[in-house]
Design a protein around this motif. Structure first.
Motif, mmCIF file in Angstrom:
data_model
loop_
_atom_site.group_PDB
_atom_site.id
_atom_site.type_symbol
_atom_site.label_atom_id
_atom_site.label_comp_id
_atom_site.label_asym_id
_atom_site.label_seq_id
_atom_site.Cartn_x
_atom_site.Cartn_y
_atom_site.Cartn_z
ATOM 1 N N GLN A 211 -61.865 9.692 -20.642
ATOM 2 C CA GLN A 211 -61.067 9.883 -19.679
ATOM 3 C C GLN A 211 -59.693 9.857 -20.358
ATOM 4 N N ARG A 247 -65.874 17.407 -13.511
ATOM 5 C CA ARG A 247 -65.200 16.511 -12.518
ATOM 6 C C ARG A 247 -63.903 15.487 -13.074
ATOM 7 N N GLY A 249 -62.205 16.644 -15.449
ATOM 8 C CA GLY A 249 -61.233 17.447 -16.057
ATOM 9 C C GLY A 249 -61.286 18.274 -17.356
ATOM 10 N N LEU B 195 -53.432 -9.737 -12.989
ATOM 11 C CA LEU B 195 -53.757 -8.425 -12.454
ATOM 12 C C LEU B 195 -53.560 -8.459 -10.757
ATOM 13 N N GLY B 196 -53.786 -9.644 -10.355
ATOM 14 C CA GLY B 196 -54.251 -9.579 -9.035
ATOM 15 C C GLY B 196 -55.559 -9.242 -8.524
ATOM 16 N N GLU B 205 -63.736 -3.305 -12.058
ATOM 17 C CA GLU B 205 -62.295 -3.398 -11.834
ATOM 18 C C GLU B 205 -61.585 -3.885 -13.312
ATOM 19 N N LEU C 160 -48.171 9.106 -16.768
ATOM 20 C CA LEU C 160 -49.066 7.925 -17.104
ATOM 21 C C LEU C 160 -48.950 7.540 -18.633
ATOM 22 N N ALA C 197 -59.148 17.703 -12.594
ATOM 23 C CA ALA C 197 -60.163 16.860 -12.015
ATOM 24 C C ALA C 197 -60.467 17.098 -10.698
ATOM 25 N N THR C 198 -61.906 16.851 -10.169
ATOM 26 C CA THR C 198 -62.044 16.823 -8.748
ATOM 27 C C THR C 198 -62.512 15.421 -8.326
ATOM 28 N N VAL C 204 -64.931 7.887 -9.776
ATOM 29 C CA VAL C 204 -65.001 7.409 -11.238
ATOM 30 C C VAL C 204 -64.123 8.263 -12.186
ATOM 31 N N GLU C 205 -63.781 9.456 -11.704
ATOM 32 C CA GLU C 205 -63.085 10.344 -12.738
ATOM 33 C C GLU C 205 -61.555 9.901 -12.845
ATOM 34 N N LEU C 206 -61.128 8.972 -11.792
ATOM 35 C CA LEU C 206 -59.683 8.545 -12.161
ATOM 36 C C LEU C 206 -59.761 6.929 -12.421
ATOM 37 N N LEU C 207 -60.723 6.580 -12.657
ATOM 38 C CA LEU C 207 -60.743 4.985 -12.955
ATOM 39 C C LEU C 207 -59.929 4.569 -14.100
ATOM 40 N N TYR C 208 -59.673 5.447 -15.227
ATOM 41 C CA TYR C 208 -58.951 5.170 -16.233
ATOM 42 C C TYR C 208 -57.494 5.163 -15.711
ATOM 43 N N GLN C 211 -56.569 2.166 -13.254
ATOM 44 C CA GLN C 211 -56.661 0.875 -13.690
ATOM 45 C C GLN C 211 -55.496 0.904 -14.870
ATOM 46 N N LYS C 212 -55.089 1.856 -15.413
ATOM 47 C CA LYS C 212 -53.866 1.932 -16.413
ATOM 48 C C LYS C 212 -52.711 1.666 -15.550
ATOM 49 N N VAL C 214 -52.216 0.082 -12.620
ATOM 50 C CA VAL C 214 -52.249 -1.415 -12.058
ATOM 51 C C VAL C 214 -51.924 -2.195 -13.184
ATOM 52 N N LEU C 215 -52.304 -2.036 -14.375
ATOM 53 C CA LEU C 215 -52.129 -2.630 -15.537
ATOM 54 C C LEU C 215 -50.458 -2.928 -15.840
ATOM 55 N N ARG C 247 -59.662 -4.860 -5.015
ATOM 56 C CA ARG C 247 -60.240 -5.470 -6.121
ATOM 57 C C ARG C 247 -59.694 -5.106 -7.505
ATOM 58 N N MET C 248 -59.108 -4.001 -7.945
ATOM 59 C CA MET C 248 -58.350 -3.765 -8.975
ATOM 60 C C MET C 248 -57.129 -4.345 -9.225
ATOM 61 N N GLY C 249 -56.367 -4.611 -8.144
ATOM 62 C CA GLY C 249 -55.021 -5.493 -8.267
ATOM 63 C C GLY C 249 -54.100 -4.598 -7.270
#
Lengths: 324, 324, 324
Positions: A211, A247, A249, B195-196, B205, C160, C197-198, C204-208, C211-212, C214-215, C247-249
């Motif tokens: 990603q 998906r 990208g 991170l909460g 997460e 980002l 992206a779709t 899952v395609e947006l996890l990075y 999470q970045k 939030v970080l 859950r991710m913050g």
């Protein structure tokens, strides 16, 4: 042939855009297929396929004692004009990585042939220095107005960490150079080895790397080409992983066997909806240009240069391939 | 004992490599077990276990009003030579983080004992300044040619964001310093709190943080040590999370209970296949060295220094532990 | 009303902390609801809801030929004191992005009304230069001691990639500026479009990217506000994605329909456990302050400024909303 025709159609449609954002001729690379550079037989066979990009390989696909043979075979091919059997394709070369000490000799052999390769693929890029080295060599070797597309391979942790600076340097040096940054390839096998990671079924262990690679690519307006699916007989898995990559990208995938090509190219073909969005946008822009200057809004979104290029890419890929 | 014997074997095998890439003695840290520094009883018990690394703790495992007692107890241990009951192990100390104001006193007590600890674990590293501070103190306190392994803890967002620069600084300052960067530990509990975030069953997460940590570690040729599994009675879950971490490239895990040790050490033992790849590579390199210079290729891959060290590490871990 | 009462209670509890870490009045933004700025009717309706934050929109929710109308309508509202029907809320404005060329006019209209908006939301931030531009305009337009909360939108790859530097600049420039960085919003629709992206079911395609985001937010002590759930009739899915984000913050979510508000606000309300941890910590700190200086430990953890602010935030959100 159909390719050129349909491209003319696109050119007509979006001529004014091209003036504004100077979109280059678009080379689709849905399937980027490796063919060992030392095998005339396999290369000839590949040229008869309906495939977007043929990577004539000097690197991993060629044994150490066959490097000279590969260079000579590919150079020989580049001394002849590209023959289009099915439709136009990207006649690319993959040189050895800079760290190998073999890269300079590869470039010397391949960039001084009668015709330039369309594209140079540079594996295992790790640093801005690598890009500077590449720019220097390429600029010195290519004569006159020649220009090659440039594909950057991210294949290890340090390369991924430096990927932002690497792309920045490539884009900056290309301003005055004889190459045009065009794609990032994510090389997952070397990456896994360097990480000490093991590839699992769902590939969750590579999510961060895959990603981040897409993110960097799109930030610099480059194509993103996904990892090889090694199990080349598993065509069902292949389709699944194509869709997963798309998906995220990714716009294409590395391929190691002819059977993988049609599945990959089908999976990375823009959908009809995407195509309609893109042509709609380009048409609206044309209308808009006639009326005056200022910000351009389409379907509620402010349209900027990268979006224009994205739309153009979708149209180009779609048009260049649907009649193939 | 077996450990030293098998290491000699390895040394013989790869002597020429060591000359080239100066691989240090490898300390496996598959299980890094915390033991409260103020408990002589627990420490003595730990020294009788078959465990790679014992972290004598001054930090989270020790109450504020017991810090002095912990320092004194550990210093007393370090005044005696390491007694090897099962096999050699990493006699490590975890000091308090720099931000606590307690770290300097910890280092003064522990780095001036009769014998140095093998390793210093520094929690909650957040910045290059932290590394500079650490280097200064350690270099001043250690006498003569002494040198300790250095383990960096990434436990909060700012530490992770700066992790690249942190490792860069550690590696650079180690050139002329009395410490050797050796591992990154991912501290997930502090990380989640900052991170909460809430830890879920599959840990999705934390994917970004855990994978970035491995990436940075491997880019700097460091071990990557995964988070604690808090539920220390859940040994089935423990094994699952070990395997998940190993797939991502982690080479070890933090441990809070003796029952966790054998499962963790088993899970992070390199496989027979990995061992054979590694010994094969090292042997091939030996052969290669006899013949001449240039790029070195093994099983189709260009072999570089990090890969050599990775292979050496696999051999060392495998050999150092299989006869234990 | 209840809001103010409960806040006084909190103020009493933690007065000494505020002196130390100068916590500002906390604005919860569990639900950040967009309302088109050109619709008096919809705006009036929104002010009667029990919602943390109302974003009066000049950007995507307003057609190009209605921008002036939106500015005028919102300015008219800001010329009147905020009327609290249910409880206090964040009276925010979303201006157009800097790249649109419309932002300056928005700021001129909205920051010179009789009352300042509580918060300015700036979409599509891409660079440090954007922050500098914003700081300059805001500082020039706001008279006297006025100060607005500042919410930064990360909505595309380049934003980002630069998010660390962006937040650094915002926090630094706020020291002497008339704005206070307070949240990051992750804008997933623009982000997906830019990435090509779709959006899939599990995202899952947006996890990075998520999470970045939030970080970075937490590293700079900012709230993190999650993406819109477009399918506004799917309230079961909405709850699921709220929980996933929490859950991710993430501490809140963008909302496009009144029906989404109660579910979102419920999901992002701190739990009773969190509340008890937080009040316990604040009380302990009060006790501690009376005794003397030095490091402060609570439940085994060294307490630093960000943790104090996090605890204060939990108390504030919990108190400000539970009696609503």
């Amino acid at each position: 042939m159909f390719f050129l025709k349909s491209l003319n159609h696109v050119n007509k449609l979006s001529n004014s855009i091209k003036n504004v954002i100077s979109v280059r001729y678009y080379r689709p690379r849905r399937a980027l297929m490796y063919v060992p550079g030392d095998s005339s037989r396999k290369l000839t066979k590949a040229f008869n396929l309906d495939v977007d990009c043929i990577a004539m390989d000097c690197e991993d696909g060629v044994a150490m004692n066959k490097k000279d043979e590969a260079r000579e075979t590919i150079r020989n091919i580049l001394n002849h004009e590209k023959v289009i059997v099915k439709r136009d394709f990207d006649r690319a070369v993959r040189v050895n990585c800079i760290g190998s000490g073999l890269c300079e000799e590869d470039l010397k052999a391949l960039l001084t042939a009668k015709f330039l390769p369309d594209t140079v693929l540079l594996p295992k890029v790790e640093s801005v220095e690598h890009i500077q080295w590449f720019a220097e060599k390429v600029n010195a070797l290519i004569k006159g107005n020649g220009n090659v597309d440039f594909v950057i391979f991210i294949e290890n942790p340090i390369g991924l960490i430096n990927s932002h600076q690497i792309c920045r340097a490539a884009v900056d040096l290309a301003q005055t150079g004889k190459f045009t940054p065009s794609s990032i390839v994510f090389g997952s096998d070397d990456f896994c080895a360097a990480l000490g990671a093991t590839r699992s079924e769902d590939g969750v262990e590579l999510l961060y790397a895959r990603q981040k690679t897409v993110l960097i690519a799109k930030a610099f307006n480059l194509q993103a080409i996904d990892r090889v699916h090694i199990e080349f007989k598993d065509l069902i898995g292949l389709r699944k992983y194509c869709e997963q990559g798309a998906r995220m990208g990714y716009t294409g995938k590395q391929v190691i066997h002819p059977d993988q090509v049609p599945i990959v190219q089908e999976a990375f073909l823009p959908s009809k909806t995407q195509f309609e969005w893109a042509t709609g946008l380009l048409t609206a822009f044309n209308e808009y240009q006639k009326k005056g200057a200022g910000a351009f809004v389409y379907k509620g979104a402010m349209i900027d240069k990268p979006t224009m290029k994205q739309a153009q890419n979708i149209v180009d890929v779609y048009e260049s391939t649907k009649n193939a």
